[in-house]
Each structure stands twice: as structure tokens, then as C-alpha cells.
Scaffold this motif. Structure first.
Motif, PDB file in Angstrom:
ATOM      1  N   ALA A 189      13.028 -14.418   3.973  1.00  0.00           N
ATOM      2  CA  ALA A 189      13.209 -13.875   2.625  1.00  0.00           C
ATOM      3  C   ALA A 189      11.913 -13.272   2.108  1.00  0.00           C
ATOM      4  O   ALA A 189      10.847 -13.891   2.222  1.00  0.00           O
ATOM      5  CB  ALA A 189      13.667 -14.977   1.681  1.00  0.00           C
ATOM      6  N   VAL A 190      12.006 -12.080   1.546  1.00  0.00           N
ATOM      7  CA  VAL A 190      10.846 -11.452   0.913  1.00  0.00           C
ATOM      8  C   VAL A 190      10.752 -12.019  -0.502  1.00  0.00           C
ATOM      9  O   VAL A 190      11.669 -11.874  -1.302  1.00  0.00           O
ATOM     10  CB  VAL A 190      10.979  -9.913   0.872  1.00  0.00           C
ATOM     11  CG1 VAL A 190       9.808  -9.299   0.128  1.00  0.00           C
ATOM     12  CG2 VAL A 190      11.078  -9.343   2.280  1.00  0.00           C
ATOM     13  N   LEU A 191       9.642 -12.678  -0.808  1.00  0.00           N
ATOM     14  CA  LEU A 191       9.435 -13.279  -2.121  1.00  0.00           C
ATOM     15  C   LEU A 191       8.726 -12.328  -3.074  1.00  0.00           C
ATOM     16  O   LEU A 191       8.980 -12.338  -4.273  1.00  0.00           O
ATOM     17  CB  LEU A 191       8.606 -14.563  -1.997  1.00  0.00           C
ATOM     18  CG  LEU A 191       9.168 -15.650  -1.103  1.00  0.00           C
ATOM     19  CD1 LEU A 191       8.183 -16.809  -1.014  1.00  0.00           C
ATOM     20  CD2 LEU A 191      10.517 -16.126  -1.626  1.00  0.00           C
ATOM     21  N   ARG A 192       7.819 -11.539  -2.519  1.00  0.00           N
ATOM     22  CA  ARG A 192       7.008 -10.665  -3.361  1.00  0.00           C
ATOM     23  C   ARG A 192       6.505  -9.502  -2.525  1.00  0.00           C
ATOM     24  O   ARG A 192       6.195  -9.644  -1.356  1.00  0.00           O
ATOM     25  CB  ARG A 192       5.814 -11.460  -3.903  1.00  0.00           C
ATOM     26  CG  ARG A 192       4.785 -10.672  -4.657  1.00  0.00           C
ATOM     27  CD  ARG A 192       3.639 -11.558  -5.159  1.00  0.00           C
ATOM     28  NE  ARG A 192       3.009 -12.401  -4.155  1.00  0.00           N
ATOM     29  CZ  ARG A 192       2.070 -11.984  -3.301  1.00  0.00           C
ATOM     30  NH1 ARG A 192       1.684 -10.741  -3.285  1.00  0.00           N
ATOM     31  NH2 ARG A 192       1.530 -12.832  -2.446  1.00  0.00           N
ATOM     32  N   GLU A 193       6.430  -8.337  -3.155  1.00  0.00           N
ATOM     33  CA  GLU A 193       5.793  -7.180  -2.528  1.00  0.00           C
ATOM     34  C   GLU A 193       5.254  -6.292  -3.641  1.00  0.00           C
ATOM     35  O   GLU A 193       5.906  -6.087  -4.661  1.00  0.00           O
ATOM     36  CB  GLU A 193       6.763  -6.397  -1.651  1.00  0.00           C
ATOM     37  CG  GLU A 193       7.901  -5.763  -2.412  1.00  0.00           C
ATOM     38  CD  GLU A 193       8.831  -4.980  -1.521  1.00  0.00           C
ATOM     39  OE1 GLU A 193       8.865  -3.751  -1.671  1.00  0.00           O
ATOM     40  OE2 GLU A 193       9.517  -5.601  -0.702  1.00  0.00           O
ATOM     41  N   SER A 194       4.040  -5.804  -3.474  1.00  0.00           N
ATOM     42  CA  SER A 194       3.466  -4.911  -4.469  1.00  0.00           C
ATOM     43  C   SER A 194       2.428  -3.999  -3.819  1.00  0.00           C
ATOM     44  O   SER A 194       1.595  -4.455  -3.029  1.00  0.00           O
ATOM     45  CB  SER A 194       2.837  -5.696  -5.624  1.00  0.00           C
ATOM     46  OG  SER A 194       1.739  -6.452  -5.172  1.00  0.00           O
ATOM     47  N   TRP A 195       2.538  -2.727  -4.131  1.00  0.00           N
ATOM     48  CA  TRP A 195       1.604  -1.723  -3.623  1.00  0.00           C
ATOM     49  C   TRP A 195       0.476  -1.521  -4.619  1.00  0.00           C
ATOM     50  O   TRP A 195       0.705  -1.411  -5.816  1.00  0.00           O
ATOM     51  CB  TRP A 195       2.315  -0.381  -3.434  1.00  0.00           C
ATOM     52  CG  TRP A 195       3.150  -0.293  -2.206  1.00  0.00           C
ATOM     53  CD1 TRP A 195       4.482  -0.566  -2.120  1.00  0.00           C
ATOM     54  CD2 TRP A 195       2.724   0.094  -0.899  1.00  0.00           C
ATOM     55  NE1 TRP A 195       4.911  -0.362  -0.820  1.00  0.00           N
ATOM     56  CE2 TRP A 195       3.857   0.054  -0.056  1.00  0.00           C
ATOM     57  CE3 TRP A 195       1.504   0.495  -0.356  1.00  0.00           C
ATOM     58  CZ2 TRP A 195       3.800   0.376   1.287  1.00  0.00           C
ATOM     59  CZ3 TRP A 195       1.456   0.826   0.983  1.00  0.00           C
ATOM     60  CH2 TRP A 195       2.584   0.764   1.793  1.00  0.00           C
ATOM     61  N   THR A 196      -0.743  -1.468  -4.117  1.00  0.00           N
ATOM     62  CA  THR A 196      -1.921  -1.095  -4.891  1.00  0.00           C
ATOM     63  C   THR A 196      -2.676  -0.101  -4.026  1.00  0.00           C
ATOM     64  O   THR A 196      -3.241  -0.481  -2.991  1.00  0.00           O
ATOM     65  CB  THR A 196      -2.821  -2.313  -5.200  1.00  0.00           C
ATOM     66  OG1 THR A 196      -2.042  -3.306  -5.861  1.00  0.00           O
ATOM     67  CG2 THR A 196      -3.998  -1.907  -6.066  1.00  0.00           C
TER      68      THR A 196
END
Length: 112
Positions: free
Chosen positions: A39-46
Motif C-alpha cells: 500500500a502506498v501511504l504517502r507520495e509527494s514531489w518536491t
């Protein structure tokens, strides 16, 4: 205690194009992970970096994908239980990374 798993995938797309391909194909990554019960819990691009967290077998792993001009670097910090699967995960990350970037075998296909 965590164990870092680092995989690099070479490409000849340039940073901008490689990042665009990864961003546009992130849903296929989710489907693949889902098929492995991850399961993907979190993803964020910076900028050119994707930070993420996933959960498998009751364990959480965090990592990052850094996109460069000629390669993508994937680092996942695996908890001890998941570290037992590091070799298999490494192969999966490498093969899926090549597919996501639009080529297999690390080389550009003729006419591409």
C-alpha cells in the motif's frame, strides 16, 4: 533498524522528460504495488524528487526517487523484516523503472 536499498536506472531522456514520464505513469506503479499487496501511504514531489512511504507485511518503508539528467536513483529504507526481500525488490525496482522510463535494457530503442 533499517537497511537502505539503492537502485539506479540509466536513461538518455534528460531530467525533464524522465521526470514527466515518471509523473505521468505513477498510477501504473500503484497498480503494480497493489498486486504485490503493498500500500502506498504517502507520495509527494518536491522539484525532481519523489518522497514516499509504503506498507507491506505490517511494516512501513520510506524512500525517495531522485531524477537526474542520465539516471534515476531509487532509495528505499527497509525495516528488518522487509530487508529479507531486498534482492527481489531490487530486481523489481530496476525492471519497473526501465519500463516507466519507456525502454527496456537500459538502452534507447532504434528510432526512439
Amino acid at each position: 533498524m533499517t537497511r537502505p536499498l539503492v537502485v539506479t536506472v540509466s536513461h538518455d531522456l534528460g531530467q525533464e522528460q524522465a521526470e514527466a514520464r515518471l509523473r505521468s505513469r505513477i498510477d501504473s506503479v500503484r497498480r503494480t504495488l497493489d498486486s504485490y499487496k503493498i500500500a502506498v501511504l504517502r507520495e509527494s514531489w518536491t522539484g525532481n524528487r519523489l518522497d514516499f512511504a509504503v506498507r507491506a507485511l505490517g511494516q512501513t518503508a520510506e524512500g525517495a526517487v531522485d531524477v537526474f539528467d542520465d539516471h534515476v536513483r531509487i532509495e528505499v529504507r527497509l525495516p528488518w523484516l522487509l530487508a529479507a526481500f531486498a534482492e527481489r525488490a531490487s530486481g523489481l525496482l530496476r525492471s519497473r523503472g526501465k519500463l516507466l522510463l519507456g525502454h527496456e535494457g537500459g538502452e534507447r530503442k532504434p528510432g526512439a
